[in-house]
Design an enzyme around this catalytic site. Structure first.
Site, PDB file in Angstrom:
ATOM      1  N   SER A 188      52.804  99.462  22.346  1.00 45.52           N
ATOM      2  CA  SER A 188      53.842  98.548  21.862  1.00 45.52           C
ATOM      3  C   SER A 188      55.200  99.192  22.103  1.00 45.52           C
ATOM      4  CB  SER A 188      53.688  98.311  20.358  1.00 45.52           C
ATOM      5  OG  SER A 188      54.891  97.799  19.790  1.00 45.52           O
ATOM      6  N   TYR A 243      52.255 101.444  12.053  1.00 45.02           N
ATOM      7  CA  TYR A 243      52.147 100.818  13.382  1.00 45.02           C
ATOM      8  C   TYR A 243      52.881 101.671  14.422  1.00 45.02           C
ATOM      9  CZ  TYR A 243      51.921  97.067  16.880  1.00 45.02           C
ATOM     10  OH  TYR A 243      51.645  96.331  18.013  1.00 45.02           O
TER      11      TYR A 243
HETATM   12  N1  LIG Z   1      51.168  90.304  19.108  1.00 43.71           N
HETATM   13  C1  LIG Z   1      52.222  91.054  19.364  1.00 43.71           C
HETATM   14  O1  LIG Z   1      53.385  90.658  19.150  1.00 43.71           O
HETATM   15  C2  LIG Z   1      52.051  92.413  19.968  1.00 43.71           C
HETATM   16  C3  LIG Z   1      53.174  93.104  20.433  1.00 43.71           C
HETATM   17  C4  LIG Z   1      53.024  94.370  20.976  1.00 43.71           C
HETATM   18  C5  LIG Z   1      51.752  94.923  21.063  1.00 43.71           C
HETATM   19  N2  LIG Z   1      50.676  94.230  20.597  1.00 43.71           N
HETATM   20  C6  LIG Z   1      49.357  94.867  20.706  1.00 43.71           C
HETATM   21  O2  LIG Z   1      48.524  94.074  21.540  1.00 43.71           O
HETATM   22  C7  LIG Z   1      47.164  94.190  21.109  1.00 43.71           C
HETATM   23  C8  LIG Z   1      46.592  92.803  20.843  1.00 43.71           C
HETATM   24  O3  LIG Z   1      47.352  92.190  19.825  1.00 43.71           O
HETATM   25  P1  LIG Z   1      47.089  90.706  19.305  1.00 43.71           P
HETATM   26  O4  LIG Z   1      48.353  90.218  18.737  1.00 43.71           O
HETATM   27  O5  LIG Z   1      46.397  89.922  20.355  1.00 43.71           O
HETATM   28  O6  LIG Z   1      46.079  91.013  18.093  1.00 43.71           O
HETATM   29  P2  LIG Z   1      45.058  90.021  17.379  1.00 43.71           P
HETATM   30  O7  LIG Z   1      45.049  90.401  15.933  1.00 43.71           O
HETATM   31  O8  LIG Z   1      45.314  88.601  17.742  1.00 43.71           O
HETATM   32  O9  LIG Z   1      43.655  90.429  18.036  1.00 43.71           O
HETATM   33  C9  LIG Z   1      42.987  91.594  17.679  1.00 43.71           C
HETATM   34  C10 LIG Z   1      41.498  91.405  17.970  1.00 43.71           C
HETATM   35  O10 LIG Z   1      40.809  92.601  17.587  1.00 43.71           O
HETATM   36  C11 LIG Z   1      39.575  92.218  16.989  1.00 43.71           C
HETATM   37  N3  LIG Z   1      39.138  93.272  16.074  1.00 43.71           N
HETATM   38  C12 LIG Z   1      39.671  93.576  14.856  1.00 43.71           C
HETATM   39  N4  LIG Z   1      38.967  94.554  14.290  1.00 43.71           N
HETATM   40  C13 LIG Z   1      37.964  94.888  15.138  1.00 43.71           C
HETATM   41  C14 LIG Z   1      36.896  95.838  15.088  1.00 43.71           C
HETATM   42  N5  LIG Z   1      36.715  96.645  14.042  1.00 43.71           N
HETATM   43  N6  LIG Z   1      36.055  95.902  16.139  1.00 43.71           N
HETATM   44  C15 LIG Z   1      36.214  95.086  17.216  1.00 43.71           C
HETATM   45  N7  LIG Z   1      37.207  94.163  17.306  1.00 43.71           N
HETATM   46  C16 LIG Z   1      38.068  94.059  16.275  1.00 43.71           C
HETATM   47  C17 LIG Z   1      39.895  90.928  16.235  1.00 43.71           C
HETATM   48  O11 LIG Z   1      38.722  90.155  15.993  1.00 43.71           O
HETATM   49  C18 LIG Z   1      40.856  90.238  17.195  1.00 43.71           C
HETATM   50  O12 LIG Z   1      40.178  89.365  18.075  1.00 43.71           O
HETATM   51  C19 LIG Z   1      47.184  95.087  19.871  1.00 43.71           C
HETATM   52  O13 LIG Z   1      46.896  96.407  20.243  1.00 43.71           O
HETATM   53  C20 LIG Z   1      48.619  94.958  19.399  1.00 43.71           C
HETATM   54  O14 LIG Z   1      49.034  96.072  18.636  1.00 43.71           O
HETATM   55  C21 LIG Z   1      50.785  92.998  20.064  1.00 43.71           C
END
Ligand SMILES: NC(=O)c1ccc[n+]([C@@H]2O[C@H](COP(=O)([O-])OP(=O)(O)OC[C@H]3O[C@@H](n4cnc5c(N)ncnc54)[C@H](O)[C@@H]3O)[C@@H](O)[C@H]2O)c1
Length: 254
Positions: A143, A166
């Site tokens: 991130s 985070y």
């Molecule tokens: N959404 C944003 O704005 C953003 C910005 C920068 C970085 N990110 C990063 O991108 C990545 C994806 O983010 P997102 O927003 O799609 O997240 P999200 O919460 O939509 O998806 C996370 C997924 O991980 C799965 N998960 C949770 N716990 C688990 C476990 N114990 N075992 C297996 N699977 C598990 C969940 O079921 C879910 O499908 C993350 O690493 C996040 O930090 C997101």
């Protein structure tokens, strides 16, 4: 005929993961949807297969080492090879989003072990396989907040903040990326990171306006805006890019 390469994506059924899955499968890779949400994973796999692509859902819990090994074995069994691992999941604890002074020792420890350790354990086990097959790609999703200090002002007048754990998790993942790239020298394995800026997901307008003021064109991005970078890092076009972090944020961090 060349073998179709297999890409395993964790957190695949989430907001960004779903876009990654569609992009990877429609670009000719075998796809393993690795997530703990069975319903969303199976639905996504069925939808991708309905477009004529290869997708297999593997339900696993990333906090369990035996489940990680089961994921690796099941992916090999299903497709006969593993070419890449995309570490994308994020495990949100019940206390996610607390202010700095309200984060307890226990919450901080749990968040770090829930999120840094699975990236390490998945990478280590998949890298061992890549060492044997003398090829492999790992892409860690970090991130912008692993790279820069939070812009706390954009959270004013909202109930949101950028949690301290985070930032610590994502900066750890960025350095794990560099460590692994160098440690795996000689095995034809590349380890890189993508650091997305904020992704659109129904955030309040006041926040969007403040966030977008820091950007150069679109502002907050859609999940699809990250897919080109992932496909690039998976491809031979990025053959000599290793241990790097590509920030995709429309200039937010400038
Ligand atoms: N959404 C944003 O704005 C953003 C910005 C920068 C970085 N990110 C990063 O991108 C990545 C994806 O983010 P997102 O927003 O799609 O997240 P999200 O919460 O939509 O998806 C996370 C997924 O991980 C799965 N998960 C949770 N716990 C688990 C476990 N114990 N075992 C297996 N699977 C598990 C969940 O079921 C879910 O499908 C993350 O690493 C996040 O930090 C997101």
């Amino acid at each position: 005929m060349s073998i179709k390469k297999t890409v395993v994506i964790t957190g695949a059924a989430g907001l960004i993961g779903t876009s990654f899955c569609n992009a990877v499968a429609s670009n000719g890779y075998n796809l393993v949807i690795a997530d703990n949400n069975e319903e969303r994973s199976e639905l996504l796999a069925a939808e991708i297969r309905s477009h004529g692509h290869e997708a297999h859902a593997c339900i696993f819990d990333a906090t369990r080492a035996d489940d990680i090994q089961r994921l690796l074995n099941a992916s090999l069994e299903r497709f006969g090879n593993i070419y890449a691992l995309v570490n994308n999941l994020y495990i949100r604890s019940g206390n996610y989003g607390a202010d700095f002074f309200d984060v307890t020792y226990e919450d901080f420890s749990k968040n770090l072990s829930d999120n840094v350790t699975p990236y390490f354990e998945l990478s280590k086990r998949f890298a061992r396989h890549f060492c044997d097959s003398k090829t492999g790609v790992i892409v860690n999703i970090a991130s912008v907040y692993g790279a820069i200090a939070p812009r706390f002002d954009i959270y004013a007048n909202t109930n949101m903040t950028m949690p301290v754990e985070y930032s610590a998790i994502k900066s750890a993942i960025l350095h794990l990326t560099r460590y692994m790239a160098k440690r795996l020298k000689g095995y034809n394995i590349r380890v890189n990171a993508i650091s997305p800026g904020g992704i659109l997901d129904g955030q309040p307008e006041a926040f969007l306006n403040a966030y977008n003021d820091n950007c150069l064109s679109k502002g907050m991005l859609s999940p699809e805006d990250l897919c080109g970078t992932l496909l690039f890092l998976l491809s031979d076009q990025s053959r000599y890019i290793n241990g790097q972090n590509i920030i995709v944020d429309d200039g937010f961090t400038l």
